[in-house]
Design an enzyme around this catalytic site. Sequence first.
Site: not given
Length: 219
Positions: A123, A141
């Site tokens: 991420k 997220d």
Amino acid sequence: MAMLKKERAAIVLERLNTLYPDPPIPLDHTDEFTLLVAVLLSAQCTDKKVNEITPELFSVAGTPSKMRELGEEGILEIIRPLGLSKQKAKALAKLSGMLIDLHKGQVPSTFEELEALPGVGHKTASVVMSQAFGFPAFPVDTHIHRLAQRWGLSSGKSVVQTERDLKSLFPESSWNKLHLQIIFYGREFCTARGCDGRVCELCRELYPNRRKPVTWIKP
């Protein structure tokens, strides 16, 4: 008749482009290195809290060489108010050294090289690749993971699955802006506690006949 997934995706894209035509990057930074640091620090922290801490950190350690010179203990002293501060301080000290030793002090611009750095997962690498280098990526997220489930765009079995599903539904040219747009919408309208899939305007538009709350599968 229920909408197809592609139809829901088209509505999401249209509505978010109207609401957030030019979404800003929520983490304060001045270059690739400070962005990388800020994203790493944002794990299990709010962007607002990170933005309160980073001015002091960047004033004394805004480059890999200065960060390495500050050292793990010096970094920890500044970032202590953030969650996982000890792990993050250790990662930043090692990461800065690796940037100097392996990348001539520059933040690398490939997923493989970024994810090889301490404290940098997929991420974080995706955020840096999209926001620093303009490479098409779709960082997922908790907001994006939650909303993808509520909007029927992904099963939500994992963040990996959510990323794969969203990439297949939306044009690649929209990814870098769209992931920010979804985050802003999730914070403002479709929050974890403020909407259960039946409350916010977009949820109601996508599922006008929904009667039961959506059970959010957390990553």
